[in-house]
Design a protein around this motif. Structure first.
Motif, short mmCIF file in Angstrom:
data_model
loop_
_atom_site.label_atom_id
_atom_site.label_comp_id
_atom_site.label_asym_id
_atom_site.label_seq_id
_atom_site.Cartn_x
_atom_site.Cartn_y
_atom_site.Cartn_z
N ALA A 141 17.15 19.78 -0.92
CA ALA A 141 16.14 20.26 -1.86
C ALA A 141 14.89 19.43 -1.64
O ALA A 141 14.96 18.22 -1.39
CB ALA A 141 16.62 20.13 -3.30
N ALA A 142 13.75 20.09 -1.71
CA ALA A 142 12.47 19.40 -1.50
C ALA A 142 11.49 19.79 -2.59
O ALA A 142 11.52 20.91 -3.10
CB ALA A 142 11.91 19.75 -0.12
N ARG A 143 10.62 18.86 -2.92
CA ARG A 143 9.54 19.13 -3.87
C ARG A 143 8.26 18.59 -3.26
O ARG A 143 8.17 17.41 -2.94
CB ARG A 143 9.81 18.45 -5.20
CG ARG A 143 8.74 18.74 -6.25
CD ARG A 143 9.14 18.13 -7.59
NE ARG A 143 8.25 18.56 -8.63
CZ ARG A 143 7.07 17.98 -8.88
NH1 ARG A 143 6.67 16.97 -8.16
NH2 ARG A 143 6.30 18.43 -9.85
N LEU A 144 7.29 19.47 -3.08
CA LEU A 144 5.99 19.10 -2.52
C LEU A 144 4.97 19.18 -3.63
O LEU A 144 4.78 20.23 -4.24
CB LEU A 144 5.62 20.06 -1.38
CG LEU A 144 4.30 19.83 -0.67
CD1 LEU A 144 4.25 18.46 0.00
CD2 LEU A 144 4.07 20.94 0.36
N ASP A 145 4.31 18.04 -3.93
CA ASP A 145 3.34 18.07 -5.02
C ASP A 145 1.94 18.37 -4.50
O ASP A 145 1.71 18.44 -3.29
CB ASP A 145 3.40 16.78 -5.85
CG ASP A 145 2.89 15.54 -5.14
OD1 ASP A 145 2.15 15.64 -4.14
OD2 ASP A 145 3.24 14.43 -5.59
N GLU A 191 2.59 14.80 -1.38
CA GLU A 191 3.79 13.98 -1.25
C GLU A 191 5.01 14.87 -1.39
O GLU A 191 5.13 15.65 -2.34
CB GLU A 191 3.84 12.89 -2.32
CG GLU A 191 5.03 11.95 -2.12
CD GLU A 191 5.07 10.83 -3.14
OE1 GLU A 191 5.16 9.66 -2.72
OE2 GLU A 191 5.02 11.12 -4.35
N VAL A 192 5.91 14.78 -0.41
CA VAL A 192 7.15 15.57 -0.46
C VAL A 192 8.30 14.62 -0.75
O VAL A 192 8.38 13.52 -0.20
CB VAL A 192 7.37 16.37 0.86
CG1 VAL A 192 7.58 15.46 2.05
CG2 VAL A 192 8.53 17.32 0.72
N ALA A 215 20.62 10.20 -2.37
CA ALA A 215 19.39 9.53 -1.93
C ALA A 215 18.22 10.51 -1.94
O ALA A 215 18.38 11.69 -1.63
CB ALA A 215 19.59 8.98 -0.52
N VAL A 216 17.05 10.00 -2.28
CA VAL A 216 15.82 10.79 -2.20
C VAL A 216 14.83 9.98 -1.38
O VAL A 216 14.74 8.76 -1.53
CB VAL A 216 15.26 11.16 -3.59
CG1 VAL A 216 14.86 9.94 -4.39
CG2 VAL A 216 14.10 12.12 -3.46
N GLU A 217 14.13 10.65 -0.50
CA GLU A 217 13.09 10.00 0.30
C GLU A 217 11.77 10.71 0.05
O GLU A 217 11.75 11.92 -0.19
CB GLU A 217 13.41 10.09 1.80
CG GLU A 217 14.56 9.23 2.23
CD GLU A 217 14.75 9.31 3.74
OE1 GLU A 217 13.88 8.81 4.48
OE2 GLU A 217 15.75 9.89 4.16
N LYS A 218 10.70 9.94 0.15
CA LYS A 218 9.36 10.50 -0.04
C LYS A 218 8.52 10.24 1.20
O LYS A 218 8.67 9.21 1.86
CB LYS A 218 8.70 9.89 -1.27
CG LYS A 218 9.46 10.21 -2.53
CD LYS A 218 8.81 9.63 -3.76
CE LYS A 218 9.68 9.96 -4.96
NZ LYS A 218 8.93 10.34 -6.11
N HIS A 219 7.66 11.20 1.50
CA HIS A 219 6.77 11.07 2.65
C HIS A 219 5.54 11.93 2.38
O HIS A 219 5.59 12.89 1.62
CB HIS A 219 7.49 11.55 3.92
CG HIS A 219 6.74 11.28 5.19
ND1 HIS A 219 6.56 10.00 5.68
CD2 HIS A 219 6.10 12.11 6.04
CE1 HIS A 219 5.86 10.07 6.80
NE2 HIS A 219 5.57 11.34 7.04
N TRP A 220 4.44 11.58 3.03
CA TRP A 220 3.22 12.36 2.86
C TRP A 220 3.16 13.47 3.89
O TRP A 220 3.50 13.28 5.05
CB TRP A 220 1.98 11.46 3.00
CG TRP A 220 1.88 10.52 1.85
CD1 TRP A 220 2.25 9.20 1.82
CD2 TRP A 220 1.43 10.84 0.54
NE1 TRP A 220 2.05 8.69 0.56
CE2 TRP A 220 1.54 9.67 -0.24
CE3 TRP A 220 0.94 12.01 -0.06
CZ2 TRP A 220 1.18 9.62 -1.58
CZ3 TRP A 220 0.58 11.95 -1.39
CH2 TRP A 220 0.70 10.78 -2.14
N VAL A 221 2.75 14.64 3.45
CA VAL A 221 2.54 15.80 4.32
C VAL A 221 1.04 16.07 4.33
O VAL A 221 0.45 16.38 3.29
CB VAL A 221 3.32 17.03 3.81
CG1 VAL A 221 3.04 18.24 4.69
CG2 VAL A 221 4.80 16.73 3.77
#
Length: 134
Positions: free
Chosen positions: A27-31, A35-36, A74-80
């Motif tokens: 599952a992904a959330r892009l704000d 930031e995803v 686990a959740v990871e965050k990264h910039w798109v």
């Protein structure tokens, strides 16, 4: 709700899948800021590709709904960035998937990119699911 964090969504699925064969899922959330946040359980993948270095999200190694009590998702965050794409895929895609530096392909419509991924990296003996967000 629609704004649920990916790890909470997967934890909810884990509880609801207890008396089933189970499932693997990402599952992904892009704000709006780019930031995803990605949470993955099992043999699924999520990558970000663009003009810079690619990014591969990790995940948790278990099956949703399997016995064993509470587990850490686990959740990871990264910039798109504006011209980056996010690719989510099932284990029907070989783990050697890599679009790093393929800028011409990355400029295509997301449906075209997904089709090329399937053509080049799909396993012959499994179903496949690919989602491209660009």
């Amino acid at each position: 709700g629609g704004d649920a964090a990916p790890e909470r969504l997967l934890a909810e699925c884990d509880g609801r899948l207890v008396h089933t064969r189970g499932a693997v899922m990402a599952a992904a959330r892009l704000d709006a800021a780019g930031e995803v946040s990605v949470a993955g359980v099992g043999n699924v993948g999520a990558h970000v590709y663009g003009v810079g270095p690619s990014w591969r999200f990790g995940g948790s190694s278990f099956v949703l709904g399997s016995p064993g009590g509470a587990r850490r998702i686990a959740v990871e965050k990264h910039w798109v960035r504006a011209r980056d794409i996010l690719v989510l895929f099932s284990d029907g895609i070989r783990s050697k998937l890599d679009l790093t530096g393929e800028l011409e392909l990355l400029r295509e419509h997301p449906a075209v990119i997904a089709q090329r991924i399937v053509e080049r990296f799909a396993r012959d003996d499994d179903d496949v699911l690919v989602m491209v967000v660009g």
